[in-house]
Design a protein around this motif. Structure first.
Motif, short mmCIF file in Angstrom:
data_model
loop_
_atom_site.label_atom_id
_atom_site.label_comp_id
_atom_site.label_asym_id
_atom_site.label_seq_id
_atom_site.Cartn_x
_atom_site.Cartn_y
_atom_site.Cartn_z
N VAL A 95 26.20 17.92 -83.66
CA VAL A 95 25.96 19.02 -82.73
C VAL A 95 27.28 19.74 -82.47
O VAL A 95 28.35 19.13 -82.45
CB VAL A 95 25.37 18.49 -81.41
N HIS A 96 27.22 21.05 -82.24
CA HIS A 96 28.40 21.80 -81.82
C HIS A 96 28.71 21.41 -80.37
O HIS A 96 27.93 21.74 -79.46
CB HIS A 96 28.15 23.31 -81.88
N VAL A 97 29.81 20.71 -80.13
CA VAL A 97 30.19 20.29 -78.78
C VAL A 97 31.56 20.86 -78.46
O VAL A 97 32.52 20.63 -79.21
CB VAL A 97 30.20 18.76 -78.64
N ALA A 98 31.67 21.60 -77.37
CA ALA A 98 32.93 22.23 -76.98
C ALA A 98 33.34 21.80 -75.59
O ALA A 98 32.50 21.72 -74.68
CB ALA A 98 32.79 23.75 -77.04
N CYS A 99 34.62 21.51 -75.41
CA CYS A 99 35.17 21.22 -74.08
C CYS A 99 35.61 22.56 -73.50
O CYS A 99 36.67 23.09 -73.87
CB CYS A 99 36.34 20.25 -74.19
N ALA A 100 34.79 23.14 -72.64
CA ALA A 100 35.05 24.50 -72.18
C ALA A 100 34.34 24.76 -70.87
O ALA A 100 33.37 24.11 -70.51
CB ALA A 100 34.57 25.50 -73.23
N ASP A 101 34.86 25.76 -70.15
CA ASP A 101 34.27 26.25 -68.91
C ASP A 101 33.10 27.16 -69.25
O ASP A 101 33.20 28.00 -70.15
CB ASP A 101 35.34 27.01 -68.12
N ALA A 102 32.00 27.04 -68.52
CA ALA A 102 30.81 27.87 -68.80
C ALA A 102 31.10 29.35 -68.61
O ALA A 102 30.42 30.18 -69.22
CB ALA A 102 29.66 27.43 -67.90
N ARG A 103 32.11 29.69 -67.82
CA ARG A 103 32.46 31.10 -67.65
C ARG A 103 33.01 31.69 -68.93
O ARG A 103 33.03 32.91 -69.10
CB ARG A 103 33.45 31.25 -66.50
N ASP A 104 33.49 30.84 -69.83
CA ASP A 104 34.03 31.28 -71.12
C ASP A 104 33.00 31.16 -72.24
O ASP A 104 33.36 31.16 -73.43
CB ASP A 104 35.27 30.45 -71.48
N LEU A 105 31.74 31.07 -71.89
CA LEU A 105 30.70 30.83 -72.88
C LEU A 105 30.70 31.88 -73.99
O LEU A 105 30.52 31.55 -75.16
CB LEU A 105 29.32 30.79 -72.21
N ALA A 106 30.88 33.14 -73.65
CA ALA A 106 30.81 34.20 -74.67
C ALA A 106 31.83 33.94 -75.78
O ALA A 106 31.50 34.06 -76.96
CB ALA A 106 31.03 35.56 -74.03
N ARG A 107 33.05 33.59 -75.41
CA ARG A 107 34.09 33.33 -76.42
C ARG A 107 33.74 32.10 -77.24
O ARG A 107 33.90 32.08 -78.46
CB ARG A 107 35.45 33.15 -75.76
N VAL A 108 33.28 31.05 -76.57
CA VAL A 108 32.92 29.82 -77.27
C VAL A 108 31.74 30.07 -78.22
O VAL A 108 31.72 29.59 -79.35
CB VAL A 108 32.56 28.71 -76.26
N ALA A 109 30.77 30.85 -77.75
CA ALA A 109 29.59 31.15 -78.57
C ALA A 109 29.99 31.92 -79.84
O ALA A 109 29.46 31.65 -80.92
CB ALA A 109 28.58 31.95 -77.75
N ILE A 110 30.90 32.85 -79.71
CA ILE A 110 31.37 33.59 -80.88
C ILE A 110 32.00 32.64 -81.89
O ILE A 110 31.74 32.71 -83.10
CB ILE A 110 32.38 34.68 -80.47
N ALA A 111 32.82 31.72 -81.40
CA ALA A 111 33.51 30.77 -82.28
C ALA A 111 32.54 29.86 -83.03
O ALA A 111 32.84 29.40 -84.13
CB ALA A 111 34.50 29.93 -81.47
N HIS A 112 31.37 29.61 -82.43
CA HIS A 112 30.41 28.69 -83.05
C HIS A 112 29.19 29.41 -83.64
O HIS A 112 28.22 28.75 -84.03
CB HIS A 112 29.95 27.66 -82.02
N GLY A 113 29.24 30.74 -83.70
CA GLY A 113 28.15 31.47 -84.33
C GLY A 113 26.90 31.62 -83.49
O GLY A 113 25.80 31.74 -84.04
N PHE A 114 27.04 31.65 -82.16
CA PHE A 114 25.89 31.81 -81.27
C PHE A 114 25.99 33.12 -80.50
O PHE A 114 25.72 33.18 -79.31
CB PHE A 114 25.82 30.65 -80.28
#
Length: 209
Positions: A95-114
């Motif tokens: 599974v794609h698992v990221a250690c991140a703040d939910a407020r940064d979801l947009a950036r994390v989603a871009i990095a993982h193709g979501f």
């Protein structure tokens, strides 16, 4: 994925230890119940394929999503607590698992193709939104709906019957809020809420901060 009683006890102890360290950051003293997980899954859109989970914890919802039929490659899980993040990586290596703040979801989603042409169909949240400041709620939900397809749903649970998201945040983002099921068999008892965009008032994409 190990479902034996010893594994469940270990997860409960892992979660409780993090609550002892940070009771305000970890909203409950034990992981969510299987009944609550089933109720959350029942609110996913029909045919949902790509899902983001916020606040993965020990993986109760993560496991339920996989059992619901979400492929590991189509699941992104965010967890801010480092020990719980490592726990999720060990137990759900595909599974794609990221250690991140939910407020940064947009950036994390871009990095993982979501993001962009491949948005999520739903977001499942175990975050303690009720105890968060209004601006934090706004930042999290705004970022979440940036990552959802137009008919996507944000599925949230909260302790008690009250809507955990401030009315002002719902109005500002142009959302509908629907109260779903309630379970006594969670510690503490929990209610499921579902948020979606208003058809007549689509949310304009926000610029990246």
């Amino acid at each position: 994925m190990d479902r034996n009683p010893h594994s469940a006890l270990a997860q409960t102890w892992t979660f409780f230890r993090q609550w002892l360290k940070n009771p305000r950051g970890v909203a409950a003293i034990s992981p969510s119940s299987q009944q609550l997980a089933r109720q959350m899954m029942s609110e996913l859109p029909r045919g949902a394929r790509r899902v983001i989970e916020l606040g993965g914890g020990t993986g109760v919802f993560t496991r339920a999503l996989l059992e619901h039929g979400i492929a590991p490659a189509d699941l992104l899980v965010l967890e801010l607590n480092e020990e719980l993040h490592q726990h999720l990586q060990r137990h759900f290596p595909q599974v794609h698992v990221a250690c991140a703040d939910a407020r940064d979801l947009a950036r994390v989603a871009i990095a993982h193709g979501f993001h962009g042409e491949t948005p999520a169909d739903a977001i499942v949240s175990g975050l303690g939104l009720l105890s968060m400041p209004r601006q934090t709620q706004r930042d999290i939900l705004g970022s979440a709906f940036d990552c959802l397809q137009p008919q996507g749903r944000f599925v949230q649970f909260t302790y008690g019957p009250a809507n955990p998201v401030a009315r002002e945040v719902i109005e500002e983002l142009g959302l509908n809020a629907r109260r779903g099921s309630f379970t006594w068999w969670n510690v503490p008892p929990a209610t499921v809420y579902v948020y979606s965009r208003r058809v007549s008032r689509a949310i304009k994409p926000r610029s990246m901060r």
